[in-house]
Write a protein that holds these residues in place. Structure first.
Motif, PDB file in Angstrom:
ATOM      1  N   ASP A  51      42.833  34.269  24.186  1.00 29.87           N
ATOM      2  CA  ASP A  51      42.485  34.921  25.446  1.00 29.87           C
ATOM      3  C   ASP A  51      42.143  33.948  26.565  1.00 29.87           C
ATOM      4  O   ASP A  51      41.667  34.350  27.626  1.00 29.87           O
ATOM      5  CB  ASP A  51      41.318  35.893  25.226  1.00 29.87           C
ATOM      6  CG  ASP A  51      40.049  35.183  24.755  1.00 29.87           C
ATOM      7  OD1 ASP A  51      40.072  33.943  24.567  1.00 29.87           O
ATOM      8  OD2 ASP A  51      39.035  35.872  24.555  1.00 29.87           O
ATOM      9  N   ALA A  52      42.416  32.659  26.358  1.00 31.14           N
ATOM     10  CA  ALA A  52      42.018  31.670  27.359  1.00 31.14           C
ATOM     11  C   ALA A  52      42.895  31.698  28.604  1.00 31.14           C
ATOM     12  O   ALA A  52      42.444  31.352  29.696  1.00 31.14           O
ATOM     13  CB  ALA A  52      42.032  30.269  26.749  1.00 31.14           C
ATOM     14  N   GLY A  53      44.148  32.097  28.455  1.00 32.31           N
ATOM     15  CA  GLY A  53      45.053  32.131  29.602  1.00 32.31           C
ATOM     16  C   GLY A  53      45.527  30.750  29.995  1.00 32.31           C
ATOM     17  O   GLY A  53      45.254  29.738  29.343  1.00 32.31           O
ATOM     18  N   GLY A  54      46.278  30.705  31.089  1.00 33.18           N
ATOM     19  CA  GLY A  54      46.790  29.430  31.591  1.00 33.18           C
ATOM     20  C   GLY A  54      48.305  29.339  31.624  1.00 33.18           C
ATOM     21  O   GLY A  54      48.862  28.508  32.353  1.00 33.18           O
ATOM     22  N   LEU A  55      48.996  30.189  30.841  1.00 34.17           N
ATOM     23  CA  LEU A  55      50.456  30.182  30.860  1.00 34.17           C
ATOM     24  C   LEU A  55      50.958  30.727  32.195  1.00 34.17           C
ATOM     25  O   LEU A  55      50.526  31.793  32.639  1.00 34.17           O
ATOM     26  CB  LEU A  55      51.011  31.026  29.709  1.00 34.17           C
ATOM     27  CG  LEU A  55      52.544  31.192  29.671  1.00 34.17           C
ATOM     28  CD1 LEU A  55      53.242  29.853  29.438  1.00 34.17           C
ATOM     29  CD2 LEU A  55      52.945  32.203  28.585  1.00 34.17           C
ATOM     30  N   LYS A  98      49.504  36.540  31.611  1.00 40.55           N
ATOM     31  CA  LYS A  98      48.213  36.738  30.972  1.00 40.55           C
ATOM     32  C   LYS A  98      48.360  37.291  29.557  1.00 40.55           C
ATOM     33  O   LYS A  98      49.274  38.080  29.285  1.00 40.55           O
ATOM     34  CB  LYS A  98      47.361  37.681  31.814  1.00 40.55           C
ATOM     35  CG  LYS A  98      47.014  37.129  33.189  1.00 40.55           C
ATOM     36  CD  LYS A  98      46.177  38.110  33.991  1.00 40.55           C
ATOM     37  CE  LYS A  98      45.833  37.533  35.362  1.00 40.55           C
ATOM     38  NZ  LYS A  98      45.034  38.491  36.173  1.00 40.55           N
ATOM     39  N   PRO A  99      47.480  36.884  28.651  1.00 40.49           N
ATOM     40  CA  PRO A  99      47.505  37.469  27.299  1.00 40.49           C
ATOM     41  C   PRO A  99      47.234  38.965  27.360  1.00 40.49           C
ATOM     42  O   PRO A  99      46.365  39.419  28.114  1.00 40.49           O
ATOM     43  CB  PRO A  99      46.369  36.732  26.581  1.00 40.49           C
ATOM     44  CG  PRO A  99      46.108  35.502  27.395  1.00 40.49           C
ATOM     45  CD  PRO A  99      46.436  35.859  28.801  1.00 40.49           C
ATOM     46  N   ILE A 100      47.981  39.736  26.586  1.00 43.80           N
ATOM     47  CA  ILE A 100      47.788  41.182  26.483  1.00 43.80           C
ATOM     48  C   ILE A 100      47.486  41.503  25.026  1.00 43.80           C
ATOM     49  O   ILE A 100      48.286  41.171  24.144  1.00 43.80           O
ATOM     50  CB  ILE A 100      49.035  41.962  26.950  1.00 43.80           C
ATOM     51  CG1 ILE A 100      49.326  41.668  28.424  1.00 43.80           C
ATOM     52  CG2 ILE A 100      48.854  43.456  26.740  1.00 43.80           C
ATOM     53  CD1 ILE A 100      50.584  42.327  28.949  1.00 43.80           C
ATOM     54  N   PRO A 101      46.344  42.099  24.732  1.00 45.29           N
ATOM     55  CA  PRO A 101      45.989  42.398  23.341  1.00 45.29           C
ATOM     56  C   PRO A 101      47.087  43.181  22.624  1.00 45.29           C
ATOM     57  O   PRO A 101      47.643  44.136  23.165  1.00 45.29           O
ATOM     58  CB  PRO A 101      44.707  43.231  23.479  1.00 45.29           C
ATOM     59  CG  PRO A 101      44.110  42.792  24.781  1.00 45.29           C
ATOM     60  CD  PRO A 101      45.282  42.516  25.682  1.00 45.29           C
ATOM     61  N   GLY A 102      47.423  42.747  21.416  1.00 42.58           N
ATOM     62  CA  GLY A 102      48.417  43.428  20.609  1.00 42.58           C
ATOM     63  C   GLY A 102      49.850  43.052  20.926  1.00 42.58           C
ATOM     64  O   GLY A 102      50.778  43.504  20.244  1.00 42.58           O
ATOM     65  N   MET A 119      48.319  44.685  35.401  1.00 39.79           N
ATOM     66  CA  MET A 119      49.764  44.882  35.420  1.00 39.79           C
ATOM     67  C   MET A 119      50.463  43.670  34.824  1.00 39.79           C
ATOM     68  O   MET A 119      50.122  42.523  35.127  1.00 39.79           O
ATOM     69  CB  MET A 119      50.248  45.101  36.863  1.00 39.79           C
ATOM     70  CG  MET A 119      51.737  45.362  36.977  1.00 39.79           C
ATOM     71  SD  MET A 119      52.209  45.708  38.694  1.00 39.79           S
ATOM     72  CE  MET A 119      53.972  45.924  38.469  1.00 39.79           C
ATOM     73  N   ALA A 120      51.441  43.906  33.950  1.00 42.98           N
ATOM     74  CA  ALA A 120      52.149  42.826  33.286  1.00 42.98           C
ATOM     75  C   ALA A 120      53.060  42.092  34.268  1.00 42.98           C
ATOM     76  O   ALA A 120      53.622  42.681  35.194  1.00 42.98           O
ATOM     77  CB  ALA A 120      52.972  43.372  32.119  1.00 42.98           C
ATOM     78  N   THR A 121      53.210  40.782  34.066  1.00 43.49           N
ATOM     79  CA  THR A 121      54.081  39.969  34.898  1.00 43.49           C
ATOM     80  C   THR A 121      55.545  40.313  34.675  1.00 43.49           C
ATOM     81  O   THR A 121      56.366  40.252  35.580  1.00 43.49           O
ATOM     82  CB  THR A 121      53.851  38.478  34.587  1.00 43.49           C
ATOM     83  OG1 THR A 121      52.465  38.190  34.717  1.00 43.49           O
ATOM     84  CG2 THR A 121      54.651  37.590  35.512  1.00 43.49           C
TER      85      THR A 121
END
Length: 317
Positions: free
Chosen positions: A220-224, A237-241, A1-3
């Protein structure tokens, strides 16, 4: 689920991103009004959105990531030949130089601030032949997308000119003597020894962005992490596209604090052995622009875009 919300802007990008289409008057297009309403609502609550259907080819994004990765692999002496100078903000920012929060140790990152200048490219072309061409092309398409987004946002601002108010204050993008819009290549090195991470240290300290909007491309490392409406940090989280777009300090002022310039940071991950990359396109008003509160005019809140940026740089470097 997106933030925070995912907004599909494909109807705009497919229609206006090619060629000079981004310069058209898009204010009377129902597509624009719909996307504007979604952005204004999301920025009012979160200050951040994901956008999909942005129209920038994945292979172009990957190509810039590759050039960025190749540059940061050079030895420190080679990279320092292209060091950033404060008078034009173009060039390499070494490890241990930036600190977004003075209460913390230095940020665990290095950067390259890119603007399409012409007087510094010869030596760089000899060192990394595709770096200039790929970043210039990418800067150009980010400019087009950014202009389309601020034209949509203009419809939601309290201004008489619903067509070109924001664009007229950003029409110098690409000319640093007139506008500070910057493509920033960020590299967060892998951490080989966890004991070298100091107490309270982050990959990037908490801050809000200084300009109007930011386009952020993540690997795709994340951390934000982003401050949520409840005041807690949540993972973005990174979401493809998708790319992340957030409101900056100038947009918050223009909107009378309605559109939030939300604070965010990049934390040290559990998997410290993984490097992280991102590309941030910071869209700024023209240097001579006086940004003022369009809602609460009697409060006379005004700031010069360039002076504000220089003040923030002074607090960071």
């Amino acid at each position: 689920m997106a933030t925070f919300p995912i907004i599909d802007v494909s109807a705009l990008s497919e229609k206006y991103l090619e060629g000079d289409g981004y310069l058209q008057d898009i204010s009377n297009d129902p597509i624009t009004k719909d996307i504007s309403d979604q952005i204004i609502d999301a920025f009012s609550q979160y200050g951040f959105i994901y956008i999909k259907g942005h129209g920038i080819p994945e292979n172009q994004i990957n190509g810039v990531f590759e050039e960025s990765r190749n540059f940061f692999k050079f030895d420190s002496e080679t990279k320092k030949r292209f060091s950033r100078t404060s008078n034009d903000n173009w060039g390499y920012v070494p490890y241990k130089v930036e600190t977004f929060e003075k209460i913390r140790p230095f940020d665990l990152k290095e950067c390259f601030n890119y603007l399409p200048l012409t007087d510094k490219t010869q030596d760089m072309n000899a060192t990394t032949p595709d770096f200039i061409s790929k970043n210039t092309s990418f800067y150009g398409v980010c400019k087009k997308l950014g202009v389309l987004l601020i034209k949509a946002i203009t419809l939601g601002l309290n201004t008489d000119d619903k067509v070109n108010f924001l664009y007229n204050h950003h029409n110098g993008i690409g000319n640093f003597s007139k506008n500070a819009t910057t493509l920033r290549l960020l590299y967060y090195p892998a951490i080989e020894d966890s004991s070298t991470v100091l107490e309270h240290q982050l990959r990037c300290g908490e801050h809000s962005d200084y300009g109007t909007i930011t386009l952020l491309f993540q690997d795709d490392a994340g951390g934000l992490q982003v401050v949520s409406p409840s005041g807690e940090y949540v993972d973005a989280k990174p979401i493809p596209g998708c790319i992340v777009v957030n409101a900056g300090d100038m947009l918050q002022i223009w909107s009378g604090q309605k559109l939030k310039s939300t604070r965010h940071r990049v934390v040290v991950p559990t998997n410290i052995n993984k490097a992280r990359q991102s590309l941030a396109f910071f869209l700024h008003p023209n240097n001579d622009c006086v940004v003022e509160d369009l809602v609460n005019k009697e409060q006379n809140v005004k700031t010069n875009a360039w002076d504000y940026l220089m003040k923030k740089f002074g607090e960071t470097y």
